[in-house]
Design an enzyme around this catalytic site. Structure first.
Site, mmCIF file in Angstrom:
data_model
loop_
_atom_site.group_PDB
_atom_site.id
_atom_site.type_symbol
_atom_site.label_atom_id
_atom_site.label_comp_id
_atom_site.label_asym_id
_atom_site.label_seq_id
_atom_site.Cartn_x
_atom_site.Cartn_y
_atom_site.Cartn_z
ATOM 1 N N GLY A 146 0.833 -1.208 0.000
ATOM 2 C CA GLY A 146 0.000 0.000 0.000
ATOM 3 C C GLY A 146 0.863 1.252 0.000
ATOM 4 N N GLY A 149 -0.378 5.013 -1.085
ATOM 5 C CA GLY A 149 -1.410 5.730 -0.336
ATOM 6 C C GLY A 149 -0.858 6.950 0.395
ATOM 7 C CB ILE A 173 -3.670 -2.709 -5.907
ATOM 8 C CG1 ILE A 173 -4.581 -3.561 -6.768
ATOM 9 C CG2 ILE A 173 -4.227 -1.318 -5.815
ATOM 10 C CD1 ILE A 173 -4.687 -4.966 -6.307
ATOM 11 C CE1 TYR A 224 -9.570 1.932 8.324
ATOM 12 C CE2 TYR A 224 -10.361 3.597 9.857
ATOM 13 C CZ TYR A 224 -9.327 3.003 9.170
ATOM 14 O OH TYR A 224 -8.052 3.478 9.330
HETATM 15 N N1 SER Z 1 -8.439 8.868 8.918
HETATM 16 C C1 SER Z 1 -9.208 7.659 9.078
HETATM 17 C C2 SER Z 1 -10.578 7.826 8.560
HETATM 18 O O1 SER Z 1 -11.081 8.916 8.607
HETATM 19 C C3 SER Z 1 -9.273 7.287 10.536
HETATM 20 O O2 SER Z 1 -8.354 6.278 10.779
HETATM 21 O O3 SER Z 1 -11.170 6.873 8.149
#
Ligand code: SER
Length: 317
Positions: free
Chosen positions: A9, A12, A36, A143
């Site tokens: 990654g 990013g 990726i 998440y």
């Molecule tokens: N910066 C991230 C988000 O906003 C938090 O870990 O998803």
């Protein structure tokens, strides 16, 4: 002997700057960047780079064998806002990539792992102010659930198999190189870009939404510091609370106005408001400060100055 590192990654927001820093520390050829796709050509051309799918165990394994990798930084993830749109994809990527890396480390091929967690492990039932290291974690985003479960697995692999995995709960990260993608704290990056380009910004969070944040330089410093610390100093093998600054959209706008008096902000909260409302406003990170001497350098004022200087250069203003 210097470690041989794989960053998964690497294109990013954090991966981009982490790759540069790790190459400064360990040498360009000792840090293999992967992602990726090749969306960040500057990074792709700056040193060893491989196209790698974080969900493909054999691809990661082969890459590690071919390059004699002993340390992995797993930075690939779907963040909070994108995760709400694609829950199963978030679960699939965030969990399977972690299992692949932990299982390689369990096999002994990989000696050290960095895996980021997040303030998203907390939820509406968590104490909001000065959130302790050990507290109620009932996340309400996909998440957050992946990060909370991931923390449990990291600790499990450490206790059960001796895997040297290290983790920090990043707050929102503000940076001027690669853009963040799909997070709830992204407003605090977009606002600077729009300030320079348009002189105004419409915030998708309401004006008094107070969230824990950190400038990228501090996030990179935390990451390299925890990874360099002697193993016996790492008492927490789930993930460390980490803190620098907290501010609201109104406060960041004020800090921009101090340098750009004509800057205007307006507010139009969307679905990300509910995510932000479920997270803490400030974090108690005393364990990180005690165990591996963490300290931050940037406050809101000097972060704003640095962001505006760098983005003016970028957009040639
Ligand atoms: N910066 C991230 C988000 O906003 C938090 O870990 O998803």
């Amino acid at each position: 002997m210097s470690s041989k590192i794989l960053i998964i990654g690497a294109c990013g927001q954090i991966g981009t700057e982490l790759t540069t820093k790790l190459r400064e520390i360990h040498g360009v050829d000792n840090v293999v960047a992967s992602d990726i796709n090749t969306r960040n050509l500057d990074l792709v051309n700056a040193g060893p780079f491989v196209i790698l799918d974080a969900k493909n165990f054999n691809a990661i394994k082969d890459c590690c064998i071919n390059n004699n990798i002993d340390t992995i930084y797993l930075m690939a993830a779907l963040l909070s806002a994108t995760g709400e749109k694609y829950p199963m994809e978030a679960w699939d990527l965030n969990m399977n990539s972690l299992f692949h890396v932990l299982n390689l480390a369990k096999g002994g091929q990989i000696k050290k792992v960095f895996w980021p967690s997040s303030i998203a492990v907390f939820g509406p039932t968590t104490p909001k102010e000065n959130t302790p290291q050990h507290t109620i974690c009932e996340p309400t985003t996909v998440y957050g659930i992946t990060k909370q479960v991931g923390e449990r697995w990291c600790e499990y692999y450490h206790n059960k198999y001796g895997v040297d995995v290290r983790s920090i709960r990043y707050p929102g990260i503000i940076s001027h190189k690669a853009m963040p993608g799909g997070g709830t704290t992204d407003y605090a990056v977009e606002i600077y870009h729009e300030a320079i380009k348009e002189g105004k910004y419409e915030s998708f969070l309401s004006k008094n939404t107070n969230l824990p944040m950190m400038f990228m330089d501090d996030a990179i410093k935390a990451t390299t510091t925890i990874m360099a610390a002697p193993s016996e100093k790492i008492n927490i093998r789930s993930s460390y609370n980490l803190s620098a600054i907290s501010f609201t959209p109104q406060e960041i706008a004020e800090s921009i106005k101090a340098e750009m008096p004509n800057f205007k902000i307006s507010y139009k909260p969307d679905f990300r408001q509910a995510i932000a409302d479920s997270w803490p406003s400030s974090i108690d990170d005393s364990e990180a400060r005690n165990d591996w001497n963490w300290s931050h350098d940037f406050n809101l004022r000097n972060m704003t100055s640095e962001m505006l200087i760098q983005l003016k250069k970028k957009y040639k203003y």
